[in-house]
Motif scaffolding. Structure first.
Motif, short mmCIF file in Angstrom:
data_model
loop_
_atom_site.label_atom_id
_atom_site.label_comp_id
_atom_site.label_asym_id
_atom_site.label_seq_id
_atom_site.Cartn_x
_atom_site.Cartn_y
_atom_site.Cartn_z
N PRO A 126 0.81 -1.22 0.00
CA PRO A 126 0.00 0.00 0.00
C PRO A 126 0.85 1.28 0.00
CG PRO A 126 -0.91 -1.60 1.54
CD PRO A 126 0.43 -2.13 1.10
N ARG A 184 2.19 1.85 -3.55
CA ARG A 184 1.13 2.34 -4.45
C ARG A 184 0.74 3.78 -4.12
NH1 ARG A 184 -0.80 -3.27 -3.70
NH2 ARG A 184 -0.41 -4.36 -5.68
N SER A 185 0.73 4.11 -2.83
CA SER A 185 0.35 5.48 -2.45
C SER A 185 1.38 6.50 -2.94
CB SER A 185 0.19 5.58 -0.93
OG SER A 185 1.45 5.52 -0.28
#
Length: 329
Positions: A319, A322-323
């Motif tokens: 995550p 991706r962020s």
């Protein structure tokens, strides 16, 4: 992250952490295995920490099992090439992988296609090592402590550069966590490996970086780099005089970790024989000493602990990758 454990917990009664893993020697192992040399594929170049760990365990494994154990370096694509080769190898226990944080927990968010599924295509055999990072600066910058660095960082409204061994590496992501935890603005400068990044920090061209303890230990000891903090949960023996970021009140605990896996379809008796042999190697005093010299914490070598680590680290890092919108270079 890997927790420290007492060696007595590993060997007392052949139970505890190993559970059903510990078997009488050969009692449930596949007859005739191994029938030829075992190959450990290291998905990184010779000379790297991964290569060193592969060879330490290979040497010990050859003493536990009949026949020889060789290491084959198949570098490329952030560890994906060698990892994919093992995922697609014959599932007979003769081709194993030295698995690392990148291909097993980070690269799924960096690359559009890995060529393997870290959680479905491998059977974890043993968790071998967990190596924290050090935050280092050049002595030329006259920064003698973590507060000195933070004071300098907060003066730079446009951000301060930091180096890493490459985009998406644990060293890069440690910097991102550090920036978030300290409320500072950082600009990532990606290099092709640790060596050129270290050279530029030593020269003072880039203010600081995070890297594995073993990669910067000689420069710190020689005075060409200054270690201001580590990302360990507790002070590691290799850098026992350096405070952790956790001690300073920042929740930045990061370690590069390494373990061994077989293709998922490898028969259970062979997997158990390999796992028991590897656990014996990893918990030997001489091997633990060698791993500690690389900066490794003591870890639970069981397959269950390694699988749990892969799952938790995947949930932690992907995550974040991706962020940040990171992509493989």
């Amino acid at each position: 992250m890997a927790a420290r454990i007492d060696r007595r917990m590993l060997i007392a009664g052949g139970a505890g952490l190993f559970g059903t893993l510990v078997l009488p020697r050969g009692s449930q192992a596949q007859d005739g295995f191994p029938s030829r040399p075992i190959t450990i594929v290291c998905p990184y170049a010779a000379g790297a920490t991964t290569d060193t760990i592969s060879r330490i365990i290979a040497q010990g494994l050859a003493q536990e099992l009949p026949g020889s154990v060789v290491v084959e370096n198949r570098a490329g694509a952030g560890g994906n090439i060698g990892s994919a080769a093992v995922a697609n190898a014959a599932p007979d226990g003769h081709t194993l992988l030295l698995g690392a944080m990148g291909p097993l927990a980070i690269n799924g968010a960096l690359y559009p296609k890995l060529g393997f599924d870290p959680l479905k295509d491998f059977a974890p055999l043993a968790f071998a090592a967990s190596v924290p990072l050090a935050l280092v600066v050049s002595p030329k910058l006259k920064l003698n402590s973590l507060p000195d660095l933070l004071q300098a960082l907060k003066k730079e409204a446009d951000g301060t550069s930091y180096a890493s061994a490459g985009s998406g590496t644990p060293m890069h992501l440690a910097g991102e966590l550090f920036a978030k935890a300290t409320g500072t603005k950082l600009v990532h400068v990606a290099y092709r490996g640790s060596a050129p990044a270290i050279n530029d920090v030593v020269a003072g061209h880039v203010p600081f970086m995070f890297d594995a303890l073993v990669n910067v230990a000689s420069q710190v000891q020689g005075g060409t780099l200054k270690a201001l903090a580590t990302t360990a949960a507790e002070r590691p023996a290799l850098f026992k005089d350096v405070p952790t970021l956790k001690e300073a009140g920042y929740d930045v605990v990061v370690s590069g970790w390494y373990g061994f896996l077989a293709p998922a379809a490898t028969p259970e008796p062979i997997r158990q024989k390999l796992a028991v042999a590897m656990a014996r190697v990893i918990t030997r005093d001489d091997v633990r000493k060698k791993l500690a010299e690389l900066g490794s914490d003591t870890v639970d070598p069981s397959p269950a602990a390694f699988r749990q680590l892969i799952e938790s680290e995947t949930a932690r890092w992907q995550p974040l990758v991706r962020s940040l919108g990171l992509k493989a270079e």
